[in-house]
Scaffold this motif. Sequence first.
Motif, PDB file in Angstrom:
ATOM      1  N   ASP A 159       0.839  -1.202   0.000  1.00 35.67           N
ATOM      2  CA  ASP A 159       0.000   0.000   0.000  1.00 35.67           C
ATOM      3  C   ASP A 159       0.875   1.253   0.000  1.00 35.67           C
ATOM      4  N   PHE A 160       0.838   2.012  -1.117  1.00 33.66           N
ATOM      5  CA  PHE A 160       1.525   3.289  -1.215  1.00 33.66           C
ATOM      6  C   PHE A 160       0.553   4.463  -1.358  1.00 33.66           C
ATOM      7  N   THR A 161      -0.753   4.219  -1.153  1.00 32.08           N
ATOM      8  CA  THR A 161      -1.737   5.289  -1.308  1.00 32.08           C
ATOM      9  C   THR A 161      -1.605   6.284  -0.159  1.00 32.08           C
ATOM     10  N   PRO A 162      -1.878   7.601  -0.413  1.00 31.48           N
ATOM     11  CA  PRO A 162      -1.803   8.610   0.654  1.00 31.48           C
ATOM     12  C   PRO A 162      -2.793   8.302   1.767  1.00 31.48           C
ATOM     13  N   GLN A 163      -2.364   8.505   3.003  1.00 28.26           N
ATOM     14  CA  GLN A 163      -3.206   8.229   4.153  1.00 28.26           C
ATOM     15  C   GLN A 163      -4.099   9.432   4.457  1.00 28.26           C
TER      16      GLN A 163
END
Length: 803
Positions: A159-163
């Motif tokens: 998971d590299f999606t923005p938090q």
Amino acid sequence: MGNPTLHRGYPDPLSDNATKLSDDYGLSIAKFIEHQWYYNEDDATSNNSGLNESYYQRRQRLEVLRSYKDGYVDTTPWRDLFNVSQDQAHQAFDWTYYNLVPKFIDIIRDRFPLEIFEIEAEGLDGQTLSDKEKHRKNLEDQMLSAPFAKAFSKGVGVDFTPQGYVPESEEEVDIIMADYKEAQEIAIEVCLRKIFDVNRWEPIYQLLLEDLIVYGFAVKAIETSPTNVIEYRRVNPLNMIFSRDYQYSKDKRGCYYFGEIKIMRIDELQKRSGHKFTEKQLRSAIRGRAYGGVIGDPANSQNTDFFSNEVEVLRFAWKTTLAEVYKKKYKKLIKKDDDFELHPDSKSKKLKGSFDVWLEGEYVIGSNELIYSYNVREDMIRSNKDMNEVMPPYILYSIDEPSMVDRLMLVNDDIHSTRLKINHLIYTMKPDGLAIDIDGLTEVDLASGGVLDPQGVLDYVGQRGDLLYSGTTLEGDRTGPPITPIANSDMNKLNGLIAKYNQDLRSMYDITGINPVADGTAPTKGALIGVQQNSLNAANTATKHIGTGALSIMQRSCESTVSRIQNLSMAGENYENAMKNLVGESVYKTMKKSAPLHMFEMGININIAPDLEERQSFKDSLDLAVQADKIDYDDRLELMDTKNLKLAKKSMKIKIEKRRRIKQQDIERIERIKIEGQERAGLAIENAKQQTLSMEIQANQAKLNAEAQKESMLLQYERETDFMLQKQKYGYELLLKDKEVLANRELNKFKEDRKDDRTNIQADQQSKMIDQRDKKTGAVDFKSQAEIDKLTRDAQVDPLQQQ
């Protein structure tokens, strides 16, 4: 030291610093203000309002307005008007003033509650704007990189999606940034709320709002103290004086002096002045004071305790400039007196400038000499934009027109008069009368015959109300009715007075812009919502100037408080500890975290919160949106909690659009699934057909394969059989060959053996023959040739045949 005054007592603005800071200069300021207000000379503040009145004239006028607010109106003029001493009927009803003014004051005041003002601090300095721009850039980067990060995360399994919340459009970024605050902005807002709470701002604000309605102007003072740091104080308009405003502004920013008149006991005066004055000076001040009445009666003051006597004290603030002179020697600045001059041979430079200040002091009115506490004001507030600009010590707003109560009281007097006349008419009202013809009563003939005497006629009319009579006399002359009703005109008068009352009441509604819809006294049953809303809007328009004044006071209060907070951030340890106690340790650390607070430039925006009608309209819109499935219930709760209605509406628009996109995506996904299902169903049918055909082909192929396999197996069996036969044949041949070889070997061996035997026999025979020859013996007996041949034949027999 030069003369501190110019023509007509005006303090000389070009005096040097020493002169301006002297008590003589302060005394000239006080006397100038005193003569303008107490002797009604030109340039008095009355010129601002168009009224020619002194301090006492204005105070008397304002006290009349206050009496209408408080309901203590003197009714003596109406008693004289109705001549109470001669008309005893007036004693039967209540003379209390019928006051409707407080009702309208409450209605107007309640239209502008403190809750409608929302304070917002906005950083205007470069650092704050840069930090906000960085935050916006970060949101935009997250928005743009979110699809790629999602696809990349799906590809690599990490998971590299923005938090957190990631905006999906520029509109969402705008909404987030509209509500985004830097730490110093949040700290200022928290600090403002804390200071307002500590000073109990709610009742002070209500009093200021009432002052705008009643007197037409309101005054507030903000002062600095070591205990509460910043203190708010409402100034009674009756005691406030100020100069002409050459900027003609409603907030009186252009005034060059302000003053408060206080009534002070002699002992308190001595305490505040540090016992600066002698008893002789104080007694002289009592005798020479300007105001009248019991307190101002010199004879009365001699009959009471001296220190309990009271005097009027003027607390004034005067705006002027002070010079600043510095000697620049090399790179060092040395502060000098304003009359400093350089030596002609000096290589240094003289730097000179000026800055605005407020001079303040307290002066005993009418004394001509008693002044104390005169100095430069300590807690002056300067703007961060222009350090030479000094803010006024008072926050003042004037409507500069007759106040609302001033316009209402004359109409209310007419209503009170009309009400008294109505009561008087009701108490003195007489029943309808009868005009009785005495001569006619003696000749009243009944239609049935007979004649009634006068008393019988009256009794008959009193009982029946009707009277039958003959309209002719015995001589045949026509006569009128013996009894004629006399109509009483009191009811017509009463109806006229009621109409006058209603007309005056409508006039009060017209003056204030308030109507029965606004105050709730006349609900419009069945009226359309739009009609009621228009009526309420009309009331808002008529009282808009009151709301503008309240907004101005609120705005300047926040600005002045923020400036004081920033100035106090550079003050000593006492104020720092007081600020910590006021706002809390964590907030104070936040205020000083990034940079000293005075380094930031803060703007204050006062947003007007939506009223109940706007909130209700927005709530109805949310309910309709939920019912139409344009937003869900969680979105509704979130939007209802948003204080800024404009942002809430923008957020609602975005949420509706986002939900529309999601629903459209769901429809497209369902349609895609349906199409894919149809395609899969068709493909399944085709696959079934292909599978059937394939099965047939496979069956045929299997059949062919089976036949081929059978043939192959037969061929293989034949080959294996042939091979086995060949193998057996080959083995048999090998065996025969081996036996043949063996037989040949045996034969050869036998032959050799027989040969050896023959040879041996021959040798033996030869030997015997030799021996016979040698010995010449008889013949040797050899076997016959037939035996030899037989042996030879036996040796040639096949060994296999023998086996």
